[in-house]
Design an enzyme around this catalytic site. Sequence first.
Site, PDB file in Angstrom:
ATOM      1  N   HIS A 125     -30.146 -11.788  23.088  1.00  0.00           N
ATOM      2  CA  HIS A 125     -30.430 -12.526  21.847  1.00  0.00           C
ATOM      3  C   HIS A 125     -30.598 -14.016  22.143  1.00  0.00           C
ATOM      4  CE1 HIS A 125     -27.948  -9.231  19.725  1.00  0.00           C
ATOM      5  NE2 HIS A 125     -29.198  -9.054  19.336  1.00  0.00           N
ATOM      6  N   LYS A 169     -25.786  -0.235   8.052  1.00  0.00           N
ATOM      7  CA  LYS A 169     -25.058  -0.221   9.325  1.00  0.00           C
ATOM      8  C   LYS A 169     -23.571  -0.117   9.008  1.00  0.00           C
ATOM      9  CE  LYS A 169     -28.196  -2.060  12.588  1.00  0.00           C
ATOM     10  NZ  LYS A 169     -28.332  -2.654  13.878  1.00  0.00           N
ATOM     11  N   ARG A 209     -37.620  -5.257  23.990  1.00  0.00           N
ATOM     12  CA  ARG A 209     -37.094  -4.837  25.281  1.00  0.00           C
ATOM     13  C   ARG A 209     -37.969  -3.774  25.919  1.00  0.00           C
ATOM     14  NH1 ARG A 209     -31.522  -3.501  22.482  1.00  0.00           N
ATOM     15  NH2 ARG A 209     -33.115  -2.503  21.253  1.00  0.00           N
ATOM     16  N   SER A 265     -26.705  -4.732  21.517  1.00  0.00           N
ATOM     17  CA  SER A 265     -25.362  -4.889  20.969  1.00  0.00           C
ATOM     18  C   SER A 265     -24.598  -3.568  21.022  1.00  0.00           C
ATOM     19  CB  SER A 265     -25.426  -5.395  19.527  1.00  0.00           C
ATOM     20  OG  SER A 265     -25.947  -6.690  19.476  1.00  0.00           O
TER      21      SER A 265
END
Length: 162
Positions: free
Chosen positions: A17, A41, A91, A129
């Site tokens: 990040h 979440k 990514r 994460s």
Amino acid sequence: MSIAVCPGSFDPVTYGHLDIIQRGTKVFDKVIVAVLINRNKTNPVFTIEERLELLREVTKDMPNVEVDTFTGLLVEYMHEKGARAIIKGLRAVSDFEYEMQMASINRLLDNKIETFFMMTNNQYSFLSSSIVKEVGKYGADVSSLVPPVVEKALREKFGEPR
């Protein structure tokens, strides 16, 4: 002034990040790191307040970074802030498919908002994460994945390494 928003859950903030945020500060006059309060979440490790505090700590040497939080549509938040660009890190190809959908819907909602995709530095291409939380939960060393203040916060959440 060019204002960009770098949205995410940042639970927790990682070196991946920070790589995207720091690179964004070289392109835009101001980067707002915006923590999404995402009701979908469940079971976050860190509260919104803790995430904001950690983000402020790790970006304190970046003068053109503001840390904030929002709920609802990102486009509406951007209108409030006068932002015209979204910064997203990629990514892998798997990230691209989802992020392209999000960029498309944001553009449909407001065709003046652009999404800027940045390829994550190769050394962080595997990093998320979720991985940090999983590794941290078992007491493994996460010092190469997150800044020291985040590593300390993870140890406090999960206990000292075994």
